[in-house]
Design an enzyme around this catalytic site. Structure first.
Site, PDB file in Angstrom:
ATOM      1  N   GLY A  86       0.811  -1.203   0.000  1.00  0.00           N
ATOM      2  CA  GLY A  86       0.000   0.000   0.000  1.00  0.00           C
ATOM      3  C   GLY A  86       0.848   1.259   0.000  1.00  0.00           C
ATOM      4  O   GLY A  86       1.905   1.309   0.641  1.00  0.00           O
ATOM      5  N   GLU A 329      -2.091 -10.159   4.817  1.00  0.00           N
ATOM      6  CA  GLU A 329      -1.486 -10.629   6.066  1.00  0.00           C
ATOM      7  C   GLU A 329      -1.688 -12.130   6.250  1.00  0.00           C
ATOM      8  O   GLU A 329      -1.843 -12.614   7.369  1.00  0.00           O
ATOM      9  CB  GLU A 329      -2.046  -9.860   7.268  1.00  0.00           C
ATOM     10  CG  GLU A 329      -1.628  -8.417   7.317  1.00  0.00           C
ATOM     11  CD  GLU A 329      -0.120  -8.227   7.365  1.00  0.00           C
ATOM     12  OE1 GLU A 329       0.543  -8.965   8.108  1.00  0.00           O
ATOM     13  OE2 GLU A 329       0.389  -7.352   6.632  1.00  0.00           O
TER      14      GLU A 329
END
Length: 566
Positions: A86, A329
Protein backbone atom coordinates in the site's frame (compact mmCIF):
# COMPACT_ATOMS: atom_id res chain seq x y z
CA UNK A 1 -15.08 9.69 3.40
CA UNK A 2 -14.76 7.64 6.62
CA UNK A 3 -14.22 4.34 4.79
CA UNK A 4 -11.41 5.64 2.59
CA UNK A 5 -7.98 4.52 3.75
CA UNK A 6 -5.20 7.02 4.25
CA UNK A 7 -2.74 7.43 1.38
CA UNK A 8 0.02 7.23 4.01
CA UNK A 9 -1.61 4.56 6.16
CA UNK A 10 1.18 2.00 5.72
CA UNK A 11 3.71 4.57 6.95
CA UNK A 12 2.17 4.57 10.44
CA UNK A 13 0.82 1.01 10.63
CA UNK A 14 3.68 -1.00 9.09
CA UNK A 15 6.77 1.07 8.18
CA UNK A 16 7.31 2.78 11.53
CA UNK A 17 6.40 -0.31 13.64
CA UNK A 18 8.79 -2.45 11.57
CA UNK A 19 11.69 -0.10 12.28
CA UNK A 20 10.69 0.31 15.92
CA UNK A 21 10.35 -3.43 16.41
CA UNK A 22 13.25 -4.76 14.32
CA UNK A 23 15.77 -1.91 14.32
CA UNK A 24 18.71 -1.68 16.71
CA UNK A 25 18.86 1.12 19.26
CA UNK A 26 21.17 3.06 16.94
CA UNK A 27 18.84 2.56 13.97
CA UNK A 28 15.78 3.62 15.92
CA UNK A 29 17.53 6.80 17.01
CA UNK A 30 18.38 7.58 13.38
CA UNK A 31 15.23 6.57 11.52
CA UNK A 32 12.29 7.11 13.85
CA UNK A 33 12.65 10.91 14.09
CA UNK A 34 12.76 11.05 10.29
CA UNK A 35 9.62 8.91 10.07
CA UNK A 36 7.67 10.68 12.79
CA UNK A 37 8.42 14.11 11.32
CA UNK A 38 7.43 12.84 7.84
CA UNK A 39 10.78 13.84 6.41
CA UNK A 40 10.61 10.36 4.90
CA UNK A 41 7.42 8.43 4.10
CA UNK A 42 7.57 4.67 3.87
CA UNK A 43 5.70 1.45 3.20
CA UNK A 44 6.22 -2.26 3.84
CA UNK A 45 7.27 -4.34 0.83
CA UNK A 46 6.84 -8.05 1.46
CA UNK A 47 4.45 -9.57 -1.08
CA UNK A 48 5.74 -10.38 -4.55
CA UNK A 49 4.05 -11.39 -7.78
CA UNK A 50 5.02 -15.01 -7.19
CA UNK A 51 4.85 -15.29 -3.39
CA UNK A 52 2.69 -13.85 -0.65
CA UNK A 53 1.84 -15.88 2.43
CA UNK A 54 4.84 -18.18 1.93
CA UNK A 55 7.39 -15.64 3.10
CA UNK A 56 10.33 -18.04 2.93
CA UNK A 57 9.74 -18.30 -0.81
CA UNK A 58 10.33 -14.60 -1.52
CA UNK A 59 12.86 -14.09 -4.32
CA UNK A 60 14.16 -10.54 -3.85
CA UNK A 61 17.82 -10.74 -2.82
CA UNK A 62 20.11 -8.64 -0.63
CA UNK A 63 23.74 -9.65 -1.29
CA UNK A 64 26.44 -8.19 0.95
CA UNK A 65 29.56 -6.69 -0.64
CA UNK A 66 32.27 -6.43 2.08
CA UNK A 67 34.52 -4.32 -0.14
CA UNK A 68 32.04 -1.44 -0.19
CA UNK A 69 30.14 -2.38 3.01
CA UNK A 70 26.90 -2.29 1.04
CA UNK A 71 24.00 -4.60 0.28
CA UNK A 72 22.99 -5.08 -3.35
CA UNK A 73 19.19 -5.26 -3.59
CA UNK A 74 18.01 -7.10 -6.70
CA UNK A 75 14.85 -8.47 -8.28
CA UNK A 76 16.33 -11.47 -10.15
CA UNK A 77 13.08 -12.74 -11.71
CA UNK A 78 9.79 -11.37 -12.94
CA UNK A 79 8.01 -13.12 -10.06
CA UNK A 80 10.30 -11.37 -7.55
CA UNK A 81 8.62 -8.03 -8.36
CA UNK A 82 7.17 -6.55 -5.18
CA UNK A 83 3.41 -6.31 -5.70
CA UNK A 84 0.56 -4.90 -3.60
CA UNK A 85 2.36 -2.81 -0.93
CA UNK A 86 0.00 0.00 0.00
CA UNK A 87 1.04 3.60 -0.80
CA UNK A 88 3.99 2.29 -2.84
CA UNK A 89 2.74 3.30 -6.28
CA UNK A 90 3.01 7.10 -6.13
CA UNK A 91 3.19 8.26 -2.50
CA UNK A 92 6.14 6.87 -0.53
CA UNK A 93 9.88 7.33 -0.96
CA UNK A 94 11.20 4.52 1.27
CA UNK A 95 10.22 0.94 2.04
CA UNK A 96 11.06 -1.76 4.53
CA UNK A 97 11.89 -4.50 2.02
CA UNK A 98 11.92 -8.20 2.86
CA UNK A 99 14.63 -10.03 0.95
CA UNK A 100 16.80 -13.16 1.03
CA UNK A 101 20.07 -12.24 2.74
CA UNK A 102 23.27 -13.53 1.11
CA UNK A 103 26.75 -13.09 2.53
CA UNK A 104 29.86 -15.09 1.78
CA UNK A 105 27.90 -17.10 -0.77
CA UNK A 106 25.44 -18.40 1.85
CA UNK A 107 21.74 -17.59 2.15
CA UNK A 108 20.58 -16.70 5.67
CA UNK A 109 16.88 -16.40 4.86
CA UNK A 110 14.48 -13.48 4.94
CA UNK A 111 15.59 -10.22 6.56
CA UNK A 112 14.33 -6.64 6.48
CA UNK A 113 16.10 -3.69 4.84
CA UNK A 114 15.33 0.03 4.57
CA UNK A 115 15.52 0.94 0.89
CA UNK A 116 14.89 4.33 -0.72
CA UNK A 117 13.07 4.21 -4.05
CA UNK A 118 12.29 7.88 -4.85
CA UNK A 119 14.35 11.06 -4.80
CA UNK A 120 13.69 13.22 -1.75
CA UNK A 121 13.50 16.43 -3.81
CA UNK A 122 12.05 15.50 -7.20
CA UNK A 123 10.17 12.35 -6.09
CA UNK A 124 11.41 10.67 -9.28
CA UNK A 125 12.35 6.96 -9.05
CA UNK A 126 16.02 6.46 -8.20
CA UNK A 127 18.41 4.83 -10.71
CA UNK A 128 17.89 1.08 -10.85
CA UNK A 129 14.35 1.31 -9.47
CA UNK A 130 11.11 0.55 -11.30
CA UNK A 131 8.07 1.60 -9.30
CA UNK A 132 4.42 2.34 -10.11
CA UNK A 133 0.77 1.72 -9.33
CA UNK A 134 -0.72 -1.74 -10.02
CA UNK A 135 -4.01 -0.34 -11.33
CA UNK A 136 -7.70 -0.48 -10.32
CA UNK A 137 -8.80 -2.95 -7.64
CA UNK A 138 -12.00 -4.34 -6.13
CA UNK A 139 -11.90 -1.58 -3.50
CA UNK A 140 -9.44 0.67 -1.62
CA UNK A 141 -9.62 3.24 -4.41
CA UNK A 142 -7.71 5.83 -2.34
CA UNK A 143 -4.72 3.54 -1.83
CA UNK A 144 -1.99 3.41 -4.48
CA UNK A 145 -0.94 -0.22 -4.15
CA UNK A 146 2.24 -0.53 -6.13
CA UNK A 147 4.85 -2.65 -7.87
CA UNK A 148 8.58 -2.39 -7.29
CA UNK A 149 11.65 -3.85 -9.00
CA UNK A 150 15.30 -3.38 -8.09
CA UNK A 151 18.18 -3.67 -10.55
CA UNK A 152 21.26 -4.10 -8.34
CA UNK A 153 20.49 -1.12 -6.11
CA UNK A 154 23.13 -0.53 -3.44
CA UNK A 155 22.31 0.49 0.13
CA UNK A 156 24.54 1.01 3.19
CA UNK A 157 25.17 -1.96 5.49
CA UNK A 158 23.43 -0.11 8.32
CA UNK A 159 20.15 -0.16 6.36
CA UNK A 160 19.65 -3.80 7.35
CA UNK A 161 17.39 -3.85 10.42
CA UNK A 162 19.71 -5.37 13.01
CA UNK A 163 17.88 -5.85 16.28
CA UNK A 164 17.78 -9.64 16.01
CA UNK A 165 20.66 -10.32 13.61
CA UNK A 166 23.40 -8.41 11.84
CA UNK A 167 26.09 -8.60 9.19
CA UNK A 168 29.47 -7.27 10.34
CA UNK A 169 31.65 -5.06 8.19
CA UNK A 170 33.70 -8.06 7.07
CA UNK A 171 30.57 -10.00 6.11
CA UNK A 172 30.07 -12.30 9.11
CA UNK A 173 26.44 -13.13 9.91
CA UNK A 174 25.47 -12.98 13.59
CA UNK A 175 22.14 -14.07 15.02
CA UNK A 176 21.55 -11.95 18.14
CA UNK A 177 18.09 -13.01 19.32
CA UNK A 178 15.44 -15.69 18.97
CA UNK A 179 13.57 -15.30 15.68
CA UNK A 180 10.33 -16.07 17.53
CA UNK A 181 10.40 -12.46 18.69
CA UNK A 182 9.06 -11.49 15.28
CA UNK A 183 5.94 -13.59 15.99
CA UNK A 184 4.87 -10.98 18.55
CA UNK A 185 4.43 -8.37 15.83
CA UNK A 186 2.33 -10.81 13.78
CA UNK A 187 0.09 -11.48 16.80
CA UNK A 188 -0.48 -7.78 17.38
CA UNK A 189 -1.27 -7.09 13.71
CA UNK A 190 -3.67 -10.05 13.53
CA UNK A 191 -5.47 -8.98 16.70
CA UNK A 192 -6.08 -5.64 14.99
CA UNK A 193 -7.44 -7.44 11.91
CA UNK A 194 -9.85 -9.48 14.08
CA UNK A 195 -11.09 -6.33 15.80
CA UNK A 196 -11.49 -4.55 12.46
CA UNK A 197 -13.40 -7.52 11.03
CA UNK A 198 -15.77 -7.45 14.00
CA UNK A 199 -16.22 -3.70 13.51
CA UNK A 200 -16.96 -4.11 9.79
CA UNK A 201 -19.52 -6.84 10.49
CA UNK A 202 -21.01 -4.69 13.26
CA UNK A 203 -21.39 -1.79 10.80
CA UNK A 204 -23.20 -4.02 8.31
CA UNK A 205 -25.47 -5.41 11.05
CA UNK A 206 -26.23 -1.88 12.24
CA UNK A 207 -27.35 -0.81 8.77
CA UNK A 208 -29.40 -3.94 8.09
CA UNK A 209 -31.08 -4.13 11.49
CA UNK A 210 -31.93 -0.42 11.64
CA UNK A 211 -33.32 -0.52 8.13
CA UNK A 212 -35.29 -3.69 8.91
CA UNK A 213 -36.89 -1.82 11.82
CA UNK A 214 -37.92 1.03 9.48
CA UNK A 215 -38.96 -0.99 6.43
CA UNK A 216 -42.50 -2.38 6.40
CA UNK A 217 -43.51 -5.04 3.95
CA UNK A 218 -46.48 -7.29 3.07
CA UNK A 219 -49.26 -8.35 5.39
CA UNK A 220 -48.65 -10.78 8.19
CA UNK A 221 -52.39 -10.79 8.88
CA UNK A 222 -54.99 -9.69 6.31
CA UNK A 223 -56.26 -6.19 6.88
CA UNK A 224 -53.63 -5.26 9.46
CA UNK A 225 -50.83 -2.72 8.92
CA UNK A 226 -47.70 -3.99 7.22
CA UNK A 227 -45.26 -5.20 9.91
CA UNK A 228 -41.64 -4.18 10.28
CA UNK A 229 -39.43 -6.50 8.27
CA UNK A 230 -37.48 -7.19 11.47
CA UNK A 231 -40.59 -8.88 12.89
CA UNK A 232 -40.33 -11.66 10.32
CA UNK A 233 -38.58 -14.69 11.77
CA UNK A 234 -36.68 -15.33 8.54
CA UNK A 235 -35.17 -11.82 8.72
CA UNK A 236 -34.18 -12.38 12.34
CA UNK A 237 -32.60 -15.69 11.35
CA UNK A 238 -30.49 -13.91 8.74
CA UNK A 239 -29.34 -11.05 10.95
CA UNK A 240 -29.29 -11.96 14.64
CA UNK A 241 -26.65 -14.74 14.39
CA UNK A 242 -24.45 -12.23 12.54
CA UNK A 243 -25.00 -9.70 15.31
CA UNK A 244 -23.95 -12.34 17.84
CA UNK A 245 -20.90 -13.15 15.70
CA UNK A 246 -19.78 -9.52 15.57
CA UNK A 247 -19.94 -9.33 19.37
CA UNK A 248 -18.11 -12.67 19.70
CA UNK A 249 -15.19 -11.62 17.49
CA UNK A 250 -15.02 -8.17 19.03
CA UNK A 251 -14.47 -9.81 22.42
CA UNK A 252 -11.97 -12.24 20.84
CA UNK A 253 -9.91 -9.47 19.24
CA UNK A 254 -9.83 -7.50 22.47
CA UNK A 255 -8.82 -10.56 24.48
CA UNK A 256 -6.02 -11.50 22.10
CA UNK A 257 -4.63 -7.96 22.13
CA UNK A 258 -4.77 -7.81 25.94
CA UNK A 259 -3.08 -11.20 26.24
CA UNK A 260 -0.29 -10.10 23.93
CA UNK A 261 0.28 -6.95 25.95
CA UNK A 262 0.28 -8.99 29.17
CA UNK A 263 3.00 -11.35 27.98
CA UNK A 264 5.07 -8.78 26.07
CA UNK A 265 7.40 -8.43 29.04
CA UNK A 266 7.89 -12.20 29.16
CA UNK A 267 8.67 -12.28 25.43
CA UNK A 268 11.26 -9.51 25.66
CA UNK A 269 12.86 -11.35 28.59
CA UNK A 270 13.25 -14.44 26.42
CA UNK A 271 10.33 -16.44 27.84
CA UNK A 272 8.44 -17.78 24.80
CA UNK A 273 6.29 -20.45 26.49
CA UNK A 274 2.97 -18.78 25.67
CA UNK A 275 3.94 -17.33 22.30
CA UNK A 276 3.49 -20.42 20.06
CA UNK A 277 -0.12 -20.91 21.16
CA UNK A 278 -0.90 -17.21 20.84
CA UNK A 279 0.70 -17.10 17.38
CA UNK A 280 -1.31 -20.13 16.21
CA UNK A 281 -4.52 -18.80 17.71
CA UNK A 282 -4.04 -15.38 16.13
CA UNK A 283 -3.64 -17.01 12.70
CA UNK A 284 -6.88 -18.96 13.10
CA UNK A 285 -8.82 -16.03 14.50
CA UNK A 286 -7.66 -13.81 11.66
CA UNK A 287 -9.00 -16.33 9.16
CA UNK A 288 -12.28 -17.16 10.87
CA UNK A 289 -13.20 -13.55 11.67
CA UNK A 290 -12.54 -12.27 8.15
CA UNK A 291 -14.38 -15.20 6.54
CA UNK A 292 -17.38 -14.59 8.80
CA UNK A 293 -17.31 -10.87 8.05
CA UNK A 294 -16.98 -11.35 4.30
CA UNK A 295 -20.00 -13.66 4.18
CA UNK A 296 -21.95 -11.71 6.78
CA UNK A 297 -21.78 -8.34 5.04
CA UNK A 298 -23.20 -9.89 1.88
CA UNK A 299 -26.03 -11.46 3.90
CA UNK A 300 -26.76 -8.04 5.40
CA UNK A 301 -26.85 -6.52 1.91
CA UNK A 302 -29.27 -9.15 0.67
CA UNK A 303 -31.48 -8.68 3.73
CA UNK A 304 -31.96 -5.04 2.69
CA UNK A 305 -33.57 -6.10 -0.58
CA UNK A 306 -32.97 -4.05 -3.71
CA UNK A 307 -31.93 -0.95 -1.77
CA UNK A 308 -28.95 -2.86 -0.39
CA UNK A 309 -27.46 -2.86 -3.88
CA UNK A 310 -27.32 0.93 -3.92
CA UNK A 311 -24.27 2.78 -2.65
CA UNK A 312 -26.80 4.72 -0.60
CA UNK A 313 -26.94 1.70 1.71
CA UNK A 314 -23.25 2.00 2.56
CA UNK A 315 -22.94 -1.78 2.36
CA UNK A 316 -21.06 -2.12 -0.96
CA UNK A 317 -18.28 0.09 0.37
CA UNK A 318 -18.00 -1.82 3.64
CA UNK A 319 -17.84 -5.09 1.69
CA UNK A 320 -15.10 -4.11 -0.75
CA UNK A 321 -13.00 -2.70 2.10
CA UNK A 322 -13.47 -5.75 4.35
CA UNK A 323 -13.05 -8.57 1.86
CA UNK A 324 -9.29 -8.08 1.15
CA UNK A 325 -8.60 -9.11 4.76
CA UNK A 326 -9.31 -12.70 3.71
CA UNK A 327 -6.05 -12.66 1.77
CA UNK A 328 -3.79 -9.90 3.12
CA UNK A 329 -1.49 -10.63 6.07
CA UNK A 330 -1.81 -14.31 5.21
CA UNK A 331 -4.27 -16.18 2.98
CA UNK A 332 -6.92 -17.65 5.24
CA UNK A 333 -6.58 -21.33 4.40
CA UNK A 334 -2.83 -21.10 4.99
CA UNK A 335 -3.56 -19.37 8.31
CA UNK A 336 -5.82 -22.25 9.35
CA UNK A 337 -3.08 -24.74 8.48
CA UNK A 338 -0.68 -22.80 10.71
CA UNK A 339 -3.16 -23.24 13.54
CA UNK A 340 -3.52 -26.92 12.68
CA UNK A 341 0.25 -27.44 12.80
CA UNK A 342 0.33 -26.22 16.37
CA UNK A 343 -2.69 -28.37 17.25
CA UNK A 344 -0.99 -31.50 15.89
CA UNK A 345 2.01 -30.84 18.12
CA UNK A 346 -0.25 -30.20 21.11
CA UNK A 347 -2.24 -33.37 20.38
CA UNK A 348 0.98 -35.40 20.31
CA UNK A 349 2.10 -33.93 23.62
CA UNK A 350 -1.29 -34.66 25.20
CA UNK A 351 -1.11 -38.27 23.96
CA UNK A 352 2.23 -38.61 25.75
CA UNK A 353 0.67 -37.42 28.99
CA UNK A 354 2.20 -33.94 28.99
CA UNK A 355 0.20 -31.09 30.51
CA UNK A 356 -0.67 -28.50 27.91
CA UNK A 357 -0.62 -24.74 28.59
CA UNK A 358 -3.29 -22.13 28.03
CA UNK A 359 -6.48 -22.73 26.12
CA UNK A 360 -5.39 -26.05 24.54
CA UNK A 361 -5.44 -27.62 28.01
CA UNK A 362 -8.85 -29.02 27.08
CA UNK A 363 -6.99 -31.61 24.98
CA UNK A 364 -5.76 -33.12 28.26
CA UNK A 365 -9.34 -33.65 29.39
CA UNK A 366 -11.36 -36.73 28.57
CA UNK A 367 -14.62 -34.80 28.57
CA UNK A 368 -18.07 -36.37 28.42
CA UNK A 369 -19.30 -38.89 25.85
CA UNK A 370 -22.82 -37.49 25.63
CA UNK A 371 -24.09 -33.97 25.07
CA UNK A 372 -25.28 -32.38 28.30
CA UNK A 373 -26.98 -29.33 26.79
CA UNK A 374 -30.40 -28.91 28.39
CA UNK A 375 -33.34 -26.59 27.93
CA UNK A 376 -31.55 -23.88 29.91
CA UNK A 377 -28.70 -23.78 27.35
CA UNK A 378 -26.17 -23.38 30.15
CA UNK A 379 -23.00 -21.74 28.90
CA UNK A 380 -20.86 -24.39 30.59
CA UNK A 381 -22.61 -27.18 28.69
CA UNK A 382 -22.30 -25.31 25.39
CA UNK A 383 -18.55 -24.81 25.89
CA UNK A 384 -18.21 -28.48 26.85
CA UNK A 385 -19.92 -29.53 23.61
CA UNK A 386 -17.62 -27.32 21.53
CA UNK A 387 -14.57 -28.71 23.34
CA UNK A 388 -15.74 -32.27 22.65
CA UNK A 389 -16.14 -31.50 18.97
CA UNK A 390 -12.74 -29.82 18.66
CA UNK A 391 -10.98 -32.54 20.68
CA UNK A 392 -12.48 -35.29 18.53
CA UNK A 393 -11.72 -33.57 15.21
CA UNK A 394 -8.13 -32.78 16.23
CA UNK A 395 -7.60 -36.39 17.27
CA UNK A 396 -9.18 -37.62 14.05
CA UNK A 397 -6.91 -35.41 11.92
CA UNK A 398 -3.86 -36.64 13.86
CA UNK A 399 -4.88 -40.27 13.25
CA UNK A 400 -5.34 -39.53 9.56
CA UNK A 401 -1.83 -38.09 9.39
CA UNK A 402 -0.46 -41.12 11.22
CA UNK A 403 -2.26 -43.55 8.88
CA UNK A 404 -0.78 -41.89 5.77
CA UNK A 405 2.71 -42.03 7.27
CA UNK A 406 2.32 -45.68 8.28
CA UNK A 407 1.52 -46.40 4.63
CA UNK A 408 4.93 -44.98 3.75
CA UNK A 409 4.05 -41.38 2.91
CA UNK A 410 6.60 -38.71 3.93
CA UNK A 411 5.31 -36.32 6.58
CA UNK A 412 4.90 -33.42 4.15
CA UNK A 413 2.88 -35.61 1.75
CA UNK A 414 0.77 -36.93 4.62
CA UNK A 415 0.15 -33.34 5.68
CA UNK A 416 -1.21 -32.43 2.27
CA UNK A 417 -3.37 -35.57 2.07
CA UNK A 418 -4.94 -34.71 5.45
CA UNK A 419 -5.10 -30.94 4.90
CA UNK A 420 -8.89 -30.72 4.50
CA UNK A 421 -9.37 -32.42 7.87
CA UNK A 422 -6.61 -30.29 9.37
CA UNK A 423 -8.38 -27.09 8.35
CA UNK A 424 -11.65 -28.48 9.68
CA UNK A 425 -10.21 -29.28 13.09
CA UNK A 426 -8.53 -25.86 13.25
CA UNK A 427 -11.87 -24.20 12.57
CA UNK A 428 -13.45 -26.21 15.40
CA UNK A 429 -10.65 -25.16 17.76
CA UNK A 430 -11.01 -21.46 16.91
CA UNK A 431 -14.80 -21.56 17.22
CA UNK A 432 -14.37 -23.23 20.60
CA UNK A 433 -12.01 -20.47 21.72
CA UNK A 434 -14.33 -17.71 20.51
CA UNK A 435 -17.26 -19.23 22.41
CA UNK A 436 -15.25 -19.76 25.62
CA UNK A 437 -13.91 -16.22 25.42
CA UNK A 438 -17.44 -14.88 24.87
CA UNK A 439 -18.57 -16.70 28.01
CA UNK A 440 -15.63 -15.36 30.02
CA UNK A 441 -16.27 -11.83 28.75
CA UNK A 442 -19.88 -11.91 29.96
CA UNK A 443 -18.61 -12.43 33.51
CA UNK A 444 -17.10 -8.94 33.39
CA UNK A 445 -20.64 -7.55 33.15
CA UNK A 446 -22.06 -9.54 36.06
CA UNK A 447 -22.78 -6.36 38.02
CA UNK A 448 -25.05 -5.19 35.16
CA UNK A 449 -27.79 -7.80 35.33
CA UNK A 450 -29.72 -6.66 32.25
CA UNK A 451 -26.59 -6.32 30.13
CA UNK A 452 -25.34 -9.75 31.21
CA UNK A 453 -28.73 -11.28 30.40
CA UNK A 454 -28.80 -9.89 26.84
CA UNK A 455 -25.16 -10.79 26.22
CA UNK A 456 -25.92 -14.32 27.45
CA UNK A 457 -28.72 -14.57 24.89
CA UNK A 458 -26.34 -13.45 22.15
CA UNK A 459 -23.72 -15.95 23.31
CA UNK A 460 -26.27 -18.75 23.37
CA UNK A 461 -27.42 -17.83 19.88
CA UNK A 462 -23.82 -17.81 18.63
CA UNK A 463 -23.28 -21.28 20.10
CA UNK A 464 -26.57 -22.84 18.98
CA UNK A 465 -26.28 -21.43 15.47
CA UNK A 466 -22.78 -22.90 15.27
CA UNK A 467 -24.06 -26.31 16.35
CA UNK A 468 -26.81 -26.29 13.73
CA UNK A 469 -24.39 -25.18 11.00
CA UNK A 470 -22.01 -28.01 11.93
CA UNK A 471 -24.60 -30.57 12.96
CA UNK A 472 -22.72 -33.51 11.45
CA UNK A 473 -19.75 -32.92 13.76
CA UNK A 474 -21.92 -32.99 16.86
CA UNK A 475 -23.95 -36.02 15.75
CA UNK A 476 -20.92 -38.16 14.96
CA UNK A 477 -20.05 -40.77 17.54
CA UNK A 478 -23.50 -40.42 19.07
CA UNK A 479 -22.46 -37.38 21.07
CA UNK A 480 -25.69 -35.55 20.25
CA UNK A 481 -28.98 -37.21 19.40
CA UNK A 482 -31.38 -36.19 16.64
CA UNK A 483 -33.90 -35.20 19.31
CA UNK A 484 -31.32 -32.91 20.90
CA UNK A 485 -30.58 -31.41 17.51
CA UNK A 486 -34.28 -30.75 16.96
CA UNK A 487 -34.34 -29.07 20.35
CA UNK A 488 -31.44 -26.85 19.24
CA UNK A 489 -33.59 -25.61 16.35
CA UNK A 490 -36.46 -24.84 18.72
CA UNK A 491 -34.11 -23.04 21.10
CA UNK A 492 -32.64 -20.98 18.26
CA UNK A 493 -36.12 -19.76 17.32
CA UNK A 494 -36.81 -18.91 20.96
CA UNK A 495 -33.59 -16.89 21.12
CA UNK A 496 -34.51 -14.95 17.98
CA UNK A 497 -37.75 -13.88 19.63
CA UNK A 498 -35.97 -13.02 22.89
CA UNK A 499 -33.36 -10.85 21.16
CA UNK A 500 -35.87 -9.02 18.91
CA UNK A 501 -36.88 -6.32 21.48
CA UNK A 502 -33.21 -5.38 22.04
CA UNK A 503 -31.90 -5.80 18.50
CA UNK A 504 -31.80 -2.10 17.62
CA UNK A 505 -30.31 -1.21 21.01
CA UNK A 506 -27.61 -3.84 20.51
CA UNK A 507 -26.45 -2.25 17.25
CA UNK A 508 -26.82 1.25 18.68
CA UNK A 509 -24.42 0.11 21.42
CA UNK A 510 -21.64 -0.07 18.82
CA UNK A 511 -21.98 3.75 18.71
CA UNK A 512 -21.24 4.05 14.99
CA UNK A 513 -22.00 7.58 13.89
CA UNK A 514 -23.95 8.37 10.73
CA UNK A 515 -20.78 10.02 9.45
CA UNK A 516 -18.89 6.75 9.83
CA UNK A 517 -21.59 4.51 8.35
CA UNK A 518 -22.28 6.75 5.34
CA UNK A 519 -25.60 4.92 4.96
CA UNK A 520 -29.00 6.29 4.14
CA UNK A 521 -30.58 2.98 5.17
CA UNK A 522 -28.76 2.82 8.51
CA UNK A 523 -29.44 6.34 9.74
CA UNK A 524 -29.74 6.65 13.51
CA UNK A 525 -32.88 8.81 13.23
CA UNK A 526 -34.63 6.32 10.94
CA UNK A 527 -35.50 8.95 8.32
CA UNK A 528 -34.62 6.66 5.45
CA UNK A 529 -36.97 7.52 2.61
CA UNK A 530 -36.68 11.32 2.84
CA UNK A 531 -32.90 11.09 2.74
CA UNK A 532 -32.89 8.43 0.03
CA UNK A 533 -34.66 10.84 -2.31
CA UNK A 534 -32.24 13.64 -1.38
CA UNK A 535 -29.30 11.29 -1.93
CA UNK A 536 -30.60 10.41 -5.41
CA UNK A 537 -31.13 14.07 -6.30
CA UNK A 538 -27.52 14.81 -5.39
CA UNK A 539 -26.21 12.53 -8.13
CA UNK A 540 -24.09 14.45 -10.68
CA UNK A 541 -26.36 13.06 -13.41
CA UNK A 542 -29.11 15.23 -11.97
CA UNK A 543 -27.14 18.49 -12.27
CA UNK A 544 -29.02 19.09 -15.54
CA UNK A 545 -32.45 17.96 -16.62
CA UNK A 546 -31.15 16.82 -20.00
CA UNK A 547 -27.70 15.31 -20.11
CA UNK A 548 -25.28 16.19 -22.92
CA UNK A 549 -25.22 12.56 -23.95
CA UNK A 550 -28.88 12.80 -24.97
CA UNK A 551 -28.08 15.41 -27.66
CA UNK A 552 -24.88 13.65 -28.67
CA UNK A 553 -26.13 10.08 -28.92
CA UNK A 554 -29.76 9.41 -28.04
CA UNK A 555 -31.47 12.15 -30.04
CA UNK A 556 -29.62 11.38 -33.33
CA UNK A 557 -30.31 7.66 -32.77
CA UNK A 558 -34.05 8.25 -32.30
CA UNK A 559 -34.22 10.51 -35.37
CA UNK A 560 -32.43 7.94 -37.47
CA UNK A 561 -34.73 5.19 -36.25
CA UNK A 562 -37.76 7.36 -37.03
CA UNK A 563 -36.52 7.94 -40.59
CA UNK A 564 -35.91 4.25 -41.16
CA UNK A 565 -39.50 3.47 -40.13
CA UNK A 566 -40.81 5.97 -42.64
Amino acid sequence: MPHESSPIGLHTTMFIPAIAGQGSDKQRRKWLPLCESYRIVGTYAQTEVGHGTFVRGLETTATYDPQTEQFIINSPTLTSTKWWPGNLGKTTNHAVVLAQLYTGGKCHGIHAFIVQHRDMETHQPLPGVEVGDIGPKFGYEAVDNGFLRYHNVRIPRDNMLMRYSEVTKDGRYIRKANEKLTYGTMVFVRSAIVSTAAKNLGEACTIAIRYSAVRRQSEMKPGEPEPQVLDYQTQQHKLFPLLATSYAYWFAGRSMRETYLDIQGQIMAGDFKRLPELHALSAGLKAMSTWATNEGIETCRLSCGGHGYSHASGLPKIYVDATPACTYEGENTVMMLQTARYLMKACGQAAQGNELPGFVAYLNQKGVDRCMIGDDLSLVSLVSAYQHRARRLIGKAALQMKAHMERGQPQEVAWNLASVQLVHCAKAHVQCYVLKNFVDSIEQYGHHEDVARVLTQLCQLFAVDGILNNAGDFLQGGFMSYDQLDNMTAKLLDLLAAIRPNAVALVDAFDFSDHLLQSVLGRYDGNVYENMLEWAKSSPLNDTQVHDSYYQYMQPFLKEMHKSKL
